[in-house]
Motif scaffolding. Sequence first.
Motif, PDB file in Angstrom:
ATOM      1  N   THR A 113     -88.064  57.640  27.529  1.00  0.00           N
ATOM      2  CA  THR A 113     -87.486  58.987  27.581  1.00  0.00           C
ATOM      3  C   THR A 113     -87.900  59.804  26.369  1.00  0.00           C
ATOM      4  O   THR A 113     -87.969  59.298  25.246  1.00  0.00           O
ATOM      5  N   VAL A 114     -88.155  61.082  26.617  1.00  0.00           N
ATOM      6  CA  VAL A 114     -88.504  62.024  25.554  1.00  0.00           C
ATOM      7  C   VAL A 114     -87.651  63.282  25.719  1.00  0.00           C
ATOM      8  O   VAL A 114     -87.648  63.897  26.791  1.00  0.00           O
ATOM      9  N   LEU A 115     -86.907  63.638  24.690  1.00  0.00           N
ATOM     10  CA  LEU A 115     -86.222  64.928  24.657  1.00  0.00           C
ATOM     11  C   LEU A 115     -87.178  65.931  24.028  1.00  0.00           C
ATOM     12  O   LEU A 115     -87.624  65.723  22.901  1.00  0.00           O
ATOM     13  N   ILE A 138     -78.941  61.101  20.189  1.00  0.00           N
ATOM     14  CA  ILE A 138     -80.369  61.270  20.469  1.00  0.00           C
ATOM     15  C   ILE A 138     -81.202  60.109  19.948  1.00  0.00           C
ATOM     16  O   ILE A 138     -82.356  59.940  20.347  1.00  0.00           O
ATOM     17  N   GLU A 139     -80.626  59.272  19.077  1.00  0.00           N
ATOM     18  CA  GLU A 139     -81.343  58.096  18.597  1.00  0.00           C
ATOM     19  C   GLU A 139     -81.518  57.048  19.692  1.00  0.00           C
ATOM     20  O   GLU A 139     -82.335  56.125  19.553  1.00  0.00           O
ATOM     21  N   GLY A 145     -87.134  65.647  20.057  1.00  0.00           N
ATOM     22  CA  GLY A 145     -87.410  66.866  19.308  1.00  0.00           C
ATOM     23  C   GLY A 145     -86.460  67.934  19.800  1.00  0.00           C
ATOM     24  O   GLY A 145     -86.414  68.221  21.005  1.00  0.00           O
ATOM     25  N   THR A 146     -85.654  68.502  18.904  1.00  0.00           N
ATOM     26  CA  THR A 146     -84.670  69.498  19.318  1.00  0.00           C
ATOM     27  C   THR A 146     -84.977  70.860  18.704  1.00  0.00           C
ATOM     28  O   THR A 146     -85.532  70.945  17.608  1.00  0.00           O
ATOM     29  N   ARG A 147     -84.602  71.903  19.399  1.00  0.00           N
ATOM     30  CA  ARG A 147     -84.881  73.258  18.931  1.00  0.00           C
ATOM     31  C   ARG A 147     -83.849  73.742  17.911  1.00  0.00           C
ATOM     32  O   ARG A 147     -83.931  74.886  17.450  1.00  0.00           O
ATOM     33  N   ASP A 148     -82.898  72.883  17.567  1.00  0.00           N
ATOM     34  CA  ASP A 148     -81.848  73.227  16.601  1.00  0.00           C
ATOM     35  C   ASP A 148     -82.255  72.723  15.217  1.00  0.00           C
ATOM     36  O   ASP A 148     -82.315  71.512  14.984  1.00  0.00           O
ATOM     37  N   MET A 151     -79.883  70.266  13.100  1.00  0.00           N
ATOM     38  CA  MET A 151     -79.282  69.146  13.805  1.00  0.00           C
ATOM     39  C   MET A 151     -80.135  67.879  13.714  1.00  0.00           C
ATOM     40  O   MET A 151     -81.273  67.915  13.253  1.00  0.00           O
ATOM     41  N   PRO A 152     -79.602  66.725  14.176  1.00  0.00           N
ATOM     42  CA  PRO A 152     -80.368  65.470  14.158  1.00  0.00           C
ATOM     43  C   PRO A 152     -81.655  65.590  14.969  1.00  0.00           C
ATOM     44  O   PRO A 152     -81.756  66.397  15.893  1.00  0.00           O
ATOM     45  N   GLY A 153     -82.626  64.760  14.620  1.00  0.00           N
ATOM     46  CA  GLY A 153     -83.916  64.811  15.291  1.00  0.00           C
ATOM     47  C   GLY A 153     -84.852  65.762  14.584  1.00  0.00           C
ATOM     48  O   GLY A 153     -84.448  66.531  13.726  1.00  0.00           O
TER      49      GLY A 153
END
Length: 295
Positions: A113-115, A138-139, A145-148, A151-153
Amino acid sequence: MIEKLKSSYYKKATFKKILTQSPKNDGVINIHRYDVSNVGDLYCAPHQYFEELKGKYSDIFLYKRTDKSDRNKLINDMTNNSLIIGGGGLLNRGSFTNQMKFYEKLAQNGKKTVLWGVGHNEKKASLYGKISSYDVNIENFGMAGTRDYSMPGEWLPCVSCLHELFDKSYSSTQEIGVVFHKKTIQQPHITSKFKDFPSTSNTIDLEALIQFIGNSEYIITDSYHAMYWSMLLGKKVAVIPNSSKFYDFKYNPVFTDFDNAIKQVKKASIKDGLLEECRELNRNFAKRAFSYLEI
């Protein structure tokens, strides 16, 4: 009421059936909100920009469709393929919580899975600018990869920056342009406040919207992607937030409300080099993601 009950039943039955299958990673599918009435949702997914993903997508809401063939398509897609989830505001949003937790469970069961460019989307105004955690860990996903930005990631702005429309040159022919969210455009008591200014909404096609933004010196909007695309094009932007998502971009626009936006937008500034910064991050992420997914 009957339709809601059907939807709830189909959702649970679809998730249960997927969990009974042996997870495979034979190919890849990009799961996101494929909404043709919202240009931001439509173009925030990586399958739109990479040949490796062309045609490999599915709507995140297929799980609750009354058409059995739609649900079976999702079951087959998710059973046989690795998953790219996103982009869009899929986190901390009630309508997506069950799906995101389900994807998290699949990841823990061996599904690759990839975010990709997802972000929080909390609607409670009291929490704007105060989000500190997501409704999933998300770990537990293979890559995230998040657009925030805070935040984490790793920070991964929306992949729509790769669209070729941002390579075109635009001339400012109007001082202030207003881009309404698809729900706001249906509220005359708001739109009438801007009757003296050119306006459009995020329901029009992408090329027309980017042209409108490109022709404006200043943009006023309550659409996340209109904000993002305006900043990519070097426009001065004032935002009327309707979700937490507006508060966690790396570079802040001017935050305001509908009553004061016309005056406040003149205080906005431009972030030089943003387009290339966002593009480089997505291209580098793609190389790593495609290696991980073996495509």
